[in-house]
Design a protein around this motif. Structure first.
Motif, PDB file in Angstrom:
ATOM      1  N   GLY A   1     -59.865  10.004   2.439  1.00  0.00           N
ATOM      2  CA  GLY A   1     -58.948  10.419   1.373  1.00  0.00           C
ATOM      3  C   GLY A   1     -58.931   9.320   0.327  1.00  0.00           C
ATOM      4  N   PHE A   2     -59.167   9.663  -0.953  1.00  0.00           N
ATOM      5  CA  PHE A   2     -59.309   8.636  -1.998  1.00  0.00           C
ATOM      6  C   PHE A   2     -58.203   8.824  -3.050  1.00  0.00           C
ATOM      7  CE2 PHE A   2     -61.181   5.714  -4.827  1.00  0.00           C
ATOM      8  CZ  PHE A   2     -62.293   5.127  -4.235  1.00  0.00           C
ATOM      9  N   VAL A   3     -57.459   7.766  -3.338  1.00  0.00           N
ATOM     10  CA  VAL A   3     -56.510   7.763  -4.471  1.00  0.00           C
ATOM     11  C   VAL A   3     -57.154   6.918  -5.548  1.00  0.00           C
ATOM     12  CG1 VAL A   3     -54.173   7.249  -5.256  1.00  0.00           C
ATOM     13  CG2 VAL A   3     -54.570   7.828  -2.845  1.00  0.00           C
ATOM     14  N   PHE A   4     -57.691   7.570  -6.589  1.00  0.00           N
ATOM     15  CA  PHE A   4     -58.400   6.851  -7.647  1.00  0.00           C
ATOM     16  C   PHE A   4     -57.432   6.098  -8.549  1.00  0.00           C
ATOM     17  CE2 PHE A   4     -62.481   8.611  -6.763  1.00  0.00           C
ATOM     18  CZ  PHE A   4     -62.232   9.876  -6.256  1.00  0.00           C
TER      19      PHE A   4
ATOM     20  N   VAL B   1     -49.161  13.041  -7.249  1.00  0.00           N
ATOM     21  CA  VAL B   1     -50.006  14.212  -6.957  1.00  0.00           C
ATOM     22  C   VAL B   1     -51.338  13.729  -6.395  1.00  0.00           C
ATOM     23  CG1 VAL B   1     -51.255  16.181  -7.945  1.00  0.00           C
ATOM     24  CG2 VAL B   1     -48.920  15.698  -8.697  1.00  0.00           C
ATOM     25  N   ALA B   2     -51.870  12.664  -6.981  1.00  0.00           N
ATOM     26  CA  ALA B   2     -53.144  12.109  -6.510  1.00  0.00           C
ATOM     27  C   ALA B   2     -53.008  11.603  -5.071  1.00  0.00           C
ATOM     28  CB  ALA B   2     -53.587  10.983  -7.430  1.00  0.00           C
ATOM     29  N   ILE B   3     -51.846  11.043  -4.734  1.00  0.00           N
ATOM     30  CA  ILE B   3     -51.611  10.558  -3.374  1.00  0.00           C
ATOM     31  C   ILE B   3     -51.533  11.733  -2.405  1.00  0.00           C
ATOM     32  CG2 ILE B   3     -49.865   9.433  -1.894  1.00  0.00           C
ATOM     33  CD1 ILE B   3     -49.307   7.609  -4.417  1.00  0.00           C
ATOM     34  N   ALA B   4     -50.787  12.781  -2.796  1.00  0.00           N
ATOM     35  CA  ALA B   4     -50.666  13.970  -1.943  1.00  0.00           C
ATOM     36  C   ALA B   4     -52.047  14.584  -1.695  1.00  0.00           C
ATOM     37  CB  ALA B   4     -49.741  14.990  -2.597  1.00  0.00           C
ATOM     38  N   ARG B   5     -52.880  14.625  -2.723  1.00  0.00           N
ATOM     39  CA  ARG B   5     -54.227  15.204  -2.580  1.00  0.00           C
ATOM     40  C   ARG B   5     -55.061  14.385  -1.583  1.00  0.00           C
ATOM     41  NH1 ARG B   5     -58.077  15.015  -7.724  1.00  0.00           N
ATOM     42  NH2 ARG B   5     -57.713  12.809  -7.308  1.00  0.00           N
ATOM     43  N   ALA B   6     -54.940  13.059  -1.647  1.00  0.00           N
ATOM     44  CA  ALA B   6     -55.718  12.199  -0.746  1.00  0.00           C
ATOM     45  C   ALA B   6     -55.319  12.420   0.712  1.00  0.00           C
ATOM     46  CB  ALA B   6     -55.524  10.729  -1.120  1.00  0.00           C
ATOM     47  N   LEU B   7     -54.073  12.824   0.931  1.00  0.00           N
ATOM     48  CA  LEU B   7     -53.583  12.992   2.301  1.00  0.00           C
ATOM     49  C   LEU B   7     -53.723  14.426   2.801  1.00  0.00           C
ATOM     50  CD1 LEU B   7     -50.301  10.861   2.074  1.00  0.00           C
ATOM     51  CD2 LEU B   7     -52.513  10.158   2.999  1.00  0.00           C
ATOM     52  N   ALA B   8     -54.070  15.362   1.902  1.00  0.00           N
ATOM     53  CA  ALA B   8     -54.026  16.799   2.221  1.00  0.00           C
ATOM     54  C   ALA B   8     -54.813  17.155   3.474  1.00  0.00           C
ATOM     55  CB  ALA B   8     -54.549  17.598   1.029  1.00  0.00           C
TER      56      ALA B   8
ATOM     57  N   ASP C   1     -55.615  15.375   6.104  1.00  0.00           N
ATOM     58  CA  ASP C   1     -55.393  14.465   7.234  1.00  0.00           C
ATOM     59  C   ASP C   1     -56.605  13.565   7.487  1.00  0.00           C
ATOM     60  OD1 ASP C   1     -52.965  15.770   7.580  1.00  0.00           O
ATOM     61  OD2 ASP C   1     -53.886  17.247   8.921  1.00  0.00           O
ATOM     62  N   PRO C   2     -56.954  12.746   6.487  1.00  0.00           N
ATOM     63  CA  PRO C   2     -58.166  11.929   6.580  1.00  0.00           C
ATOM     64  C   PRO C   2     -58.048  10.840   7.638  1.00  0.00           C
ATOM     65  CG  PRO C   2     -56.870  11.238   4.713  1.00  0.00           C
ATOM     66  CD  PRO C   2     -56.187  12.455   5.261  1.00  0.00           C
ATOM     67  N   ARG C   3     -59.174  10.375   8.122  1.00  0.00           N
ATOM     68  CA  ARG C   3     -59.214   9.275   9.092  1.00  0.00           C
ATOM     69  C   ARG C   3     -59.072   7.928   8.387  1.00  0.00           C
ATOM     70  NH1 ARG C   3     -64.399   8.226  12.781  1.00  0.00           N
ATOM     71  NH2 ARG C   3     -63.701   6.299  13.811  1.00  0.00           N
ATOM     72  N   ILE C   4     -59.570   7.882   7.112  1.00  0.00           N
ATOM     73  CA  ILE C   4     -59.510   6.657   6.308  1.00  0.00           C
ATOM     74  C   ILE C   4     -58.888   7.011   4.959  1.00  0.00           C
ATOM     75  CG2 ILE C   4     -60.852   4.794   5.219  1.00  0.00           C
ATOM     76  CD1 ILE C   4     -63.207   5.543   7.054  1.00  0.00           C
TER      77      ILE C   4
END
Ligand SMILES: Nc1ncnc2c1ncn2[C@@H]1O[C@H](COP(=O)(O)OP(=O)(O)OP(=O)(O)O)[C@@H](O)[C@H]1O
Ligand SMILES: Nc1ncnc2c1ncn2[C@@H]1O[C@H](COP(=O)(O)OP(=O)(O)OP(=O)(O)O)[C@@H](O)[C@H]1O
Ligand SMILES: [Mg+2]
Ligand SMILES: [Mg+2]
Lengths: 223, 223
Positions: free
Chosen positions: B86-89, B150-157, B159-162
């Motif tokens: 999950g990436f928060v740019f 919103v960018a943070i929520a997208r990165a977590l959507a 359930d990423p491992r990293i």
């Protein structure tokens, strides 16, 4: 210099209305150094857009330098902005595919400054923000903090009377951030009016006055 | 989990070369909580792009989960990223003219999650970051801090491992920033690997390990 009376801003989204500002009354004197703080979504950027004559209030009045914004035509507002206000946007709004030096020259181009003087003044501002070696980089070839510093240099290019900076150090490490705030402070000492939105306590502590927004209202005004 | 050996990254700009990374060697274990700090322009975002398999080193090697990035095809890298990272740019990179809820659904759409489950999981993440009442807003109808969330929520959507977060609290006031860091920390406690670029001391202090970059080199590694 700036007189705001019961300013409201309502954004219409189809059926719903978002009340971004709910009646703001404040006076800002010429040459002041003011910080604006407040939670995310509390109306700070909306208020800055009005201060910069980039938008108009839905209700209430905003007067800058004796001019009631609501009574001005778009051309008059643009002319007034170009000669008086330097704006550092929260999202930078740099022109993509355009080198840093040309982004900084832009306000000078609008002001009709000849090419040689434009290039020289823009280069001087980029050097001042530590980007002398990145002048030919496009925004996509710069780091986040470097892009922010290009936006700062552009806001200062035309020696504005008022600088409105919306979180100008948000992407900068503490040392670079101090250098930028020192630059702003020196310009304020020479008479420039400075209004800075920030959530960083050390940046706000430098200002002579701190306004706090919450849910579209001005809840504190500390000197 | 992540093994970097003598990683260099050189950007070519016509005749000149910009050395963004000058030989970085570091190991990051599964489940670690690491902060990355360093001056503006020191190579942090460049390194994060490599960690996220979004770019490849010019020299040296980068292995994630036993896979050497250089040996993967673009399709394999995209498939690996979608299921793992999950990436928060730093610049958010939200889809304009697209409502917040759909921006957050995007990783789930790529992963083939059915529409009902997509909507439900995306809404849950937006609620978690305090934007339950802004789901239908376009990025241009959100404040800077709201766009970042919103960018943070997208990165977590998904359930990423990293999670790789590049200055995730740069546009947030201290209270909202604490809520976001608490959310990240809870997920790290459940086993998610968290790597956060920040220049805010209180955010970096929460991590178990702090890497410091300077001029494209890793100069400190504190636990
Ligand atoms: N596409 C590119 N072409 C040329 N140079 C680039 C490119 N992208 C980045 N750079 C340069 O590489 C260096 C490292 O950039 P990077 O974005 O990794 O810095 P950073 O540490 O994230 O900085 P910040 O804290 O300002 O975000 C910078 O000096 C930048 O100018
Ligand atoms: N074009 C728009 N349409 C609808 N609502 C909007 C629009 N622009 C902003 N808003 C809303 O108005 C409110 C105030 O936004 P504003 O950008 O002024 O906040 P802010 O205090 O600058 O926040 P931040 O610290 O996150 O940048 C927010 O709740 C936002 O969702
Ligand atoms: Mg804002
Ligand atoms: Mg960066």
């Amino acid at each position: 210099l700036i007189v705001a009376r019961d300013v409201e801003k309502i954004y219409k989204m189809g059926e719903t209305e978002v009340h971004a500002l709910n009646g703001v009354t404040v006076d800002i004197q010429d040459g002041e150094y003011v910080a604006i703080m407040g939670p995310s979504g509390s109306g700070k950027s909306t208020f800055m857009n009005l201060l910069g004559a980039l938008d108009a209030p839905t209700r209430g009045s905003m007067t800058i330098n004796g001019k009631d914004l609501a009574a001005q035509t778009p051309e008059q507002l643009a002319k007034f902005r170009g000669g008086t206000i330097g704006f550092v946007f929260q999202q930078y709004h740099l022109l993509p595919r355009t080198p840093a030096i040309e982004n900084v020259e832009l306000p000078l181009l609008y002001a009709g400054v000849p090419a040689d003087a434009r290039r020289e003044r823009a280069a001087a501002r980029l050097n001042q923000v530590g980007l002398g070696d990145r002048m030919d980089h496009l925004p996509s070839q710069l780091s986040g903090g470097q892009q922010q510093r290009v936006a700062i240099a552009r806001a200062l290019a035309n020696d504005p009377r008022i600088v409105l900076a919306d979180e100008p150090t948000g992407a900068l490490d503490s040392k670079t951030s101090e250098e930028i705030m020192d630059l702003f402070e020196n310009l304020n000492a020479e008479g420039m009016t400075l209004i800075v939105v920030t959530h960083e306590a050390d940046v706000a502590a430098r200002a002579k006055r701190r306004l706090t927004f919450r849910d579209g209202k001005l809840v504190e005004d500390d000197r």
